[in-house]
Enzyme design. Structure first.
Site, PDB file in Angstrom:
ATOM      1  N   GLU A  35       0.842  -1.200   0.000  1.00  0.00           N
ATOM      2  CA  GLU A  35       0.000   0.000   0.000  1.00  0.00           C
ATOM      3  C   GLU A  35       0.875   1.247   0.000  1.00  0.00           C
ATOM      4  OE1 GLU A  35      -3.125  -0.252  -1.206  1.00  0.00           O
ATOM      5  OE2 GLU A  35      -3.422  -1.685   0.405  1.00  0.00           O
ATOM      6  N   THR A  37       3.034   2.049  -2.066  1.00  0.00           N
ATOM      7  CA  THR A  37       4.355   1.813  -2.654  1.00  0.00           C
ATOM      8  C   THR A  37       4.367   2.116  -4.146  1.00  0.00           C
ATOM      9  OG1 THR A  37       3.741  -0.517  -2.891  1.00  0.00           O
ATOM     10  CG2 THR A  37       5.098   0.055  -0.987  1.00  0.00           C
ATOM     11  N   ASP A  38       3.188   2.173  -4.765  1.00  0.00           N
ATOM     12  CA  ASP A  38       3.168   2.317  -6.230  1.00  0.00           C
ATOM     13  C   ASP A  38       3.705   3.658  -6.695  1.00  0.00           C
ATOM     14  OD1 ASP A  38       0.862   3.604  -5.276  1.00  0.00           O
ATOM     15  OD2 ASP A  38      -0.433   2.873  -6.890  1.00  0.00           O
ATOM     16  N   SER A 124     -15.251   2.114  -0.852  1.00  0.00           N
ATOM     17  CA  SER A 124     -14.835   0.875  -0.197  1.00  0.00           C
ATOM     18  C   SER A 124     -13.346   0.595  -0.353  1.00  0.00           C
ATOM     19  CB  SER A 124     -15.635  -0.305  -0.762  1.00  0.00           C
ATOM     20  OG  SER A 124     -15.381  -0.457  -2.143  1.00  0.00           O
ATOM     21  N   SER A 127     -11.445   0.440  -5.761  1.00  0.00           N
ATOM     22  CA  SER A 127     -11.073   1.115  -7.011  1.00  0.00           C
ATOM     23  C   SER A 127     -12.170   1.160  -8.058  1.00  0.00           C
ATOM     24  CB  SER A 127      -9.806   0.486  -7.606  1.00  0.00           C
ATOM     25  OG  SER A 127      -8.711   0.734  -6.774  1.00  0.00           O
ATOM     26  N   SER A 129     -13.171   3.897  -9.159  1.00  0.00           N
ATOM     27  CA  SER A 129     -12.747   4.984 -10.044  1.00  0.00           C
ATOM     28  C   SER A 129     -11.890   4.459 -11.188  1.00  0.00           C
ATOM     29  CB  SER A 129     -11.985   6.049  -9.254  1.00  0.00           C
ATOM     30  OG  SER A 129     -10.867   5.488  -8.578  1.00  0.00           O
ATOM     31  N   GLU A 161      -7.228  10.979 -13.401  1.00  0.00           N
ATOM     32  CA  GLU A 161      -7.401  11.107 -11.954  1.00  0.00           C
ATOM     33  C   GLU A 161      -6.520  12.224 -11.392  1.00  0.00           C
ATOM     34  OE1 GLU A 161      -8.415   8.008  -8.405  1.00  0.00           O
ATOM     35  OE2 GLU A 161      -8.527   7.529 -10.527  1.00  0.00           O
ATOM     36  N   ASP A 173      -3.945   0.727  -9.358  1.00  0.00           N
ATOM     37  CA  ASP A 173      -5.370   0.461  -9.534  1.00  0.00           C
ATOM     38  C   ASP A 173      -5.727   0.275 -11.003  1.00  0.00           C
ATOM     39  OD1 ASP A 173      -5.404   0.832  -6.836  1.00  0.00           O
ATOM     40  OD2 ASP A 173      -6.566   2.687  -6.868  1.00  0.00           O
TER      41      ASP A 173
END
Length: 385
Positions: A35, A37-38, A124, A127, A129, A161, A173
């Site tokens: 989480e 890290t991207d 939630s 993803s 989006s 985004e 995502d």
């Protein structure tokens, strides 16, 4: 595939626009571990799931584009002559952003009609989006023969985004939603977008998602601030990204950054290491080690990166206390959303009952449970489906 959702979307499109659409299915995603890290050019371990967005898209002969969000019972009409962000536009800005970024690539979609809906709960952390962005760019590419590759499409979704929604998200995502494979997870290197898909066998355990029903709004949260901290520290060390930074590097500059920011960067370095250890554990069918890594991931997000909330911490602590849960952690951008849990299959129902009751007693509200399966990425649905 949500057949009733598909039927409703096709019917509404045909009734509204009197035409046959292209139908696109685009999944949401889970992230097993990795989480935040991207955007630090590190590693992540996501998978596409069997919940997502279904979009019906067709060419329009009229002067404008029309988009209908079937779940919200909202519609929006706009001209391709003026594609700019809408203040408090919500889902509209995802649509507008994708169109704008396609044009920034030198491609010109024509006027179109869109009806979309999904079965991913809003907020939630699964993803929705990215699923919406990918469904639209994939559909417009198909409809207007734009010649975009899948990799070009996910970069368009990401930029939409960034520029129209205001969330400086990484690429995970969009990548997982576009490139997911049934029954497989993706080890993704977010620096060069190389990936490896490999099957996962959780043995006696099953993935259970528990939604805290605390809705996160990433653009209103500290998400962008976290990214800015990471980039600032990497720049101080003359590194391309935190991917290249070690704990020793951080110690060398601890007098130049705050303790809070030092902790944030430490979390990212540790989380990157956990992803690679998790892959090794999965390959060895070592659920015990994988579970311990999930708990460690949450501990880092709670105490170092500080992106959890009281409800998420409660859910993970309850998982830690239960002998039938191998591991659990918060999943997604943070500040709400779901936890991902590895629960013994034969104890799922009793565990859900226990959590439902204790959560309601603690917070005077309900949590929600989702069973998901790993699925294929964004694709066109044939009209016979």
């Amino acid at each position: 595939m949500n057949s009733s959702l598909l039927k409703n979307i096709k019917t509404l499109f045909k009734d509204t626009f009197s035409a046959e659409p292209v139908i696109i299915a685009s999944p949401g995603r889970i992230n097993i571990i990795g989480e935040h890290t991207d955007y630090n050019e590190g590693f992540v371990l996501p998978a596409a799931i069997d919940k997502g967005i279904i979009a019906a898209i067709g060419k329009s002969e009229g002067p404008d584009c029309t988009a209908i969000a079937i779940d919200l019972k909202e519609s929006y009409r706009f001209s391709l002559k003026e594609v700019v962000p809408v203040k408090n536009g919500g889902w509209r800005n995802y649509v507008l952003g994708v169109v704008a970024e396609i044009r920034n690539c030198g491609k010109e979609p024509g006027n179109f009609s869109l009806v979309f809906g999904g079965d991913i709960p809003s907020g939630s952390g699964l993803s929705s989006s990215a699923a919406l962005e990918n469904s639209l760019v994939f559909g417009l590419n198909e409809l207007f023969d734009l010649g975009l590759s899948r990799q070009e499409m996910i970069l368009i979704s990401q930029k939409a985004e960034h520029h129209f929604v205001g969330v400086k998200c990484g690429i995970m995502d969009q990548f997982a939603s576009m490139f997911g494979q049934k029954d497989k997870a993706l080890l993704l290197d977010c620096r060069d977008l190389s990936s490896e898909a490999f099957p996962i066998d959780f043995g006696d355990y099953e993935i259970l998602l528990i939604n805290s029903n605390v809705k996160h709004q990433l653009n209103d949260s500290a998400y962008n601030e976290r990214r800015a901290v990471c980039e600032k520290v990497a720049a101080i060390l003359n590194k391309e990204a935190l991917r290249d930074v070690t704990h020793e590097d951080l110690l060398a500059i601890e007098d130049r950054i705050s303790q809070a920011n030092l902790q944030k960067c430490s979390y990212v370095i540790e989380e990157n290491e956990r992803v690679l250890k998790a892959v090794e554990a999965i390959r060895n069918n070592d659920i015990k080690t994988l579970g311990e890594l999930l708990f460690a991931s949450h501990h880092g997000m709670q105490h170092l990166y500080k992106i959890t909330c009281e409800e998420l911490d409660f859910l993970v602590e309850k998982a830690r206390e239960n002998p039938y849960v191998a591991g659990a952690r918060m999943m997604g951008g943070g500040f709400g959303g779901c936890t991902i849990n590895l629960v013994k299959k034969d104890k799922l129902e009793s565990y859900k009952k226990l959590i439902s009751e204790s959560y309601k007693q603690q917070f005077r509200k309900e949590c929600s449970f989702y069973h998901v399966h790993l699925s294929d990425g964004t694709h066109m649905i044939q009209t016979t489906e």
